[in-house]
Scaffold this motif. Structure first.
Motif, PDB file in Angstrom:
ATOM      1  N   ASN A 128       1.026  -1.676  -0.004  1.00 49.61           N
ATOM      2  CA  ASN A 128      -0.417   0.136   0.488  1.00 49.61           C
ATOM      3  C   ASN A 128       0.843   1.110   0.109  1.00 49.61           C
ATOM      4  O   ASN A 128       0.566   2.036  -0.796  1.00 49.61           O
ATOM      5  CB  ASN A 128      -0.921   0.138   1.277  1.00 49.61           C
ATOM      6  CG  ASN A 128      -1.863  -1.045   1.268  1.00 49.61           C
ATOM      7  OD1 ASN A 128      -2.779  -1.267   0.210  1.00 49.61           O
ATOM      8  ND2 ASN A 128      -2.288  -1.850   2.621  1.00 49.61           N
ATOM      9  N   ILE A 129       1.840   0.913   0.293  1.00 50.36           N
ATOM     10  CA  ILE A 129       3.012   2.584   0.714  1.00 50.36           C
ATOM     11  C   ILE A 129       3.863   2.347  -0.783  1.00 50.36           C
ATOM     12  O   ILE A 129       3.887   3.547  -1.213  1.00 50.36           O
ATOM     13  CB  ILE A 129       3.614   2.462   2.339  1.00 50.36           C
ATOM     14  CG1 ILE A 129       3.240   2.149   3.407  1.00 50.36           C
ATOM     15  CG2 ILE A 129       5.308   3.155   1.690  1.00 50.36           C
ATOM     16  CD1 ILE A 129       2.509   3.309   3.848  1.00 50.36           C
ATOM     17  N   LEU A 130       4.120   1.703  -0.893  1.00 49.81           N
ATOM     18  CA  LEU A 130       4.696   1.341  -2.653  1.00 49.81           C
ATOM     19  C   LEU A 130       4.033   2.160  -3.545  1.00 49.81           C
ATOM     20  O   LEU A 130       4.057   2.969  -4.446  1.00 49.81           O
ATOM     21  CB  LEU A 130       5.211   0.071  -2.945  1.00 49.81           C
ATOM     22  CG  LEU A 130       6.260  -0.478  -2.001  1.00 49.81           C
ATOM     23  CD1 LEU A 130       6.755  -1.662  -1.974  1.00 49.81           C
ATOM     24  CD2 LEU A 130       7.734  -0.024  -2.431  1.00 49.81           C
ATOM     25  N   GLU A 131       2.484   2.208  -3.430  1.00 52.28           N
ATOM     26  CA  GLU A 131       1.432   1.725  -4.135  1.00 52.28           C
ATOM     27  C   GLU A 131       1.484   3.518  -3.911  1.00 52.28           C
ATOM     28  O   GLU A 131       1.098   4.291  -5.316  1.00 52.28           O
ATOM     29  CB  GLU A 131       0.255   1.680  -4.308  1.00 52.28           C
ATOM     30  CG  GLU A 131      -0.604   1.575  -5.564  1.00 52.28           C
ATOM     31  CD  GLU A 131      -0.439   1.201  -6.638  1.00 52.28           C
ATOM     32  OE1 GLU A 131      -0.208   2.257  -7.980  1.00 52.28           O
ATOM     33  OE2 GLU A 131       0.577   0.016  -6.650  1.00 52.28           O
ATOM     34  N   ALA A 132       1.120   3.671  -3.384  1.00 52.42           N
ATOM     35  CA  ALA A 132       0.708   5.253  -3.050  1.00 52.42           C
ATOM     36  C   ALA A 132       1.794   6.668  -3.018  1.00 52.42           C
ATOM     37  O   ALA A 132       1.963   7.824  -3.869  1.00 52.42           O
ATOM     38  CB  ALA A 132       0.217   5.515  -1.725  1.00 52.42           C
ATOM     39  N   ALA A 133       2.691   6.185  -2.747  1.00 51.01           N
ATOM     40  CA  ALA A 133       4.292   6.011  -3.569  1.00 51.01           C
ATOM     41  C   ALA A 133       4.580   6.463  -4.790  1.00 51.01           C
ATOM     42  O   ALA A 133       4.969   7.880  -5.694  1.00 51.01           O
ATOM     43  CB  ALA A 133       5.659   6.231  -2.889  1.00 51.01           C
ATOM     44  N   ARG A 134       4.017   5.775  -5.641  1.00 47.36           N
ATOM     45  CA  ARG A 134       4.041   5.740  -7.325  1.00 47.36           C
ATOM     46  C   ARG A 134       2.787   6.753  -7.738  1.00 47.36           C
ATOM     47  O   ARG A 134       3.184   7.666  -8.343  1.00 47.36           O
ATOM     48  CB  ARG A 134       3.729   4.261  -7.111  1.00 47.36           C
ATOM     49  CG  ARG A 134       3.843   3.622  -9.010  1.00 47.36           C
ATOM     50  CD  ARG A 134       2.727   2.611  -8.950  1.00 47.36           C
ATOM     51  NE  ARG A 134       2.890   2.529 -10.997  1.00 47.36           N
ATOM     52  CZ  ARG A 134       1.978   1.629 -11.025  1.00 47.36           C
ATOM     53  NH1 ARG A 134       1.398   0.745 -10.374  1.00 47.36           N
ATOM     54  NH2 ARG A 134       1.915   1.246 -12.432  1.00 47.36           N
TER      55      ARG A 134
END
Length: 335
Positions: free
Chosen positions: A110-116
């Motif tokens: 979830n953090i990675l997708e939001a950062a993307r």
């Protein structure tokens, strides 16, 4: 480059390392949003113990990294994200492995997708030396094979691989920081140093109960680990999607560590083996010793606090904590 005026999000800011990193970032002039896991006790974890002058500068948020929509809203608008939120208690991972996957793997996703989605300048994801398992060679560099010797370590390996995948697949500027064993004030008694010191100082404990004293660990004081995160967030020399070890590059057996703590606390209590504190035979990590050469070269970071000095600071913190506990108990009795 500097953190002055930068909008920075710290997940797991309510935890041991997270609270120290949050303090460091505030001191560096960052505009910090500190995420604590939601609870019904009106608590922000260890953030409730930091100086009020620092705490009042924070944007305190409660939530859960398993909620993708919440995470997306939270990440938006920040320049840097330090992702420390995780389930970390190894013994509990044997009992509830699915919860570790949901928090450590899916939460990181979830953090990675939001950062993307929101174009974060840099994301630092927290790994752990536990992903290496028992050392096949020492010191351990980043090329060492990964071994899931507990559900916890397996979940962190999964999170690391997801971070690598997002860097390779989508160009997400993510750095994987792999701290070796960290110790210091605010650490839970789940960790070996905290439990030894507390038992050594607490008059209610007649003996010091420990598990395996023959294992070997690389120990870094928490302010040095926080400084490693700060370096990982700004350094130009890091490669995205790659893991970096951050350790003291010094090893000590748990038995020798106990001797050091007994000397510092002037304790003469017997040290006894507690079978309940032993990990399953094939799950125990026998030895960890960091090779941090790649990280030092990429960032210039080096630990500043010696093991002895760090233990002294931690013992002093525990003395104060136990003293405060006694005062509170006496006040409750009088009331």
């Amino acid at each position: 480059m500097t953190y002055l005026g930068a909008k920075v999000l710290v997940t797991g800011a309510d935890g041991f390392i997270g609270s120290h990193l949050t303090e460091h970032l505030v001191s560096a002039g960052a505009d910090v949003t500190a995420l604590a896991q939601y609870n019904s006790f009106d608590s922000h974890g260890w953030l409730d113990d930091i100086p009020q002058t620092t705490r009042q500068k924070l944007n305190l948020v409660r939530g859960d990294i398993r909620d993708a929509a919440f995470v997306s809203r939270l990440v938006q608008g920040h320049h840097y994200v330090f992702h420390l939120a995780a389930l970390i208690a190894i013994p509990y991972s044997y009992l509830a492995p699915q919860s570790y996957v949901e928090t450590n793997v899916l939460g990181t996703l979830n953090i990675l997708e939001a950062a993307r989605q929101h174009g974060i300048e840099r994301l630092v994801v927290t790994s752990t030396s536990e992903v290496y398992g028992t050392a096949m060679k020492m010191p351990i560099d980043e090329s060492h094979p990964l071994q899931g010797q507990s559900p916890y370590s397996a979940s962190k390996i999964g999170a690391d691989m997801m971070a690598e995948a997002f860097a390779r697949s989508f160009g997400v500027p993510v750095v994987i920081l792999r701290p070796f064993n960290t110790f210091g004030p605010r650490q839970s008694e789940r960790a070996i140093i905290g439990t030894i010191i507390r038992q050594a100082l607490d008059p209610e404990c007649g003996a010091i109960m420990v598990g395996d004293t023959t294992t070997v660990r690389d120990l870094t004081f928490v302010t040095d680990t926080a400084a490693a995160f700060m370096a990982a967030g700004l350094a130009d020399g890091v490669e995205y999607g790659h893991a970096y070890n951050a350790g003291s590059q010094r090893a000590i057996t748990i038995g020798d560590l106990i001797d050091n703590i007994l000397e510092l606390t002037s304790s003469h209590k017997p040290v006894l083996r507690d079978e309940k504190r032993l990990r399953p035979t094939n799950s125990e990590v026998r030895a960890l010793l960091a090779d941090s050469t790649r990280f030092v070269r990429a960032t210039g970071w080096t630990p500043k606090v010696t093991l002895r000095e760090g233990l002294e600071r931690t013992v002093n913190w525990w003395r104060g904590r136990l003293s405060t506990k006694k005062i509170r108990q006496q006040t409750d009795f009088i009331t």
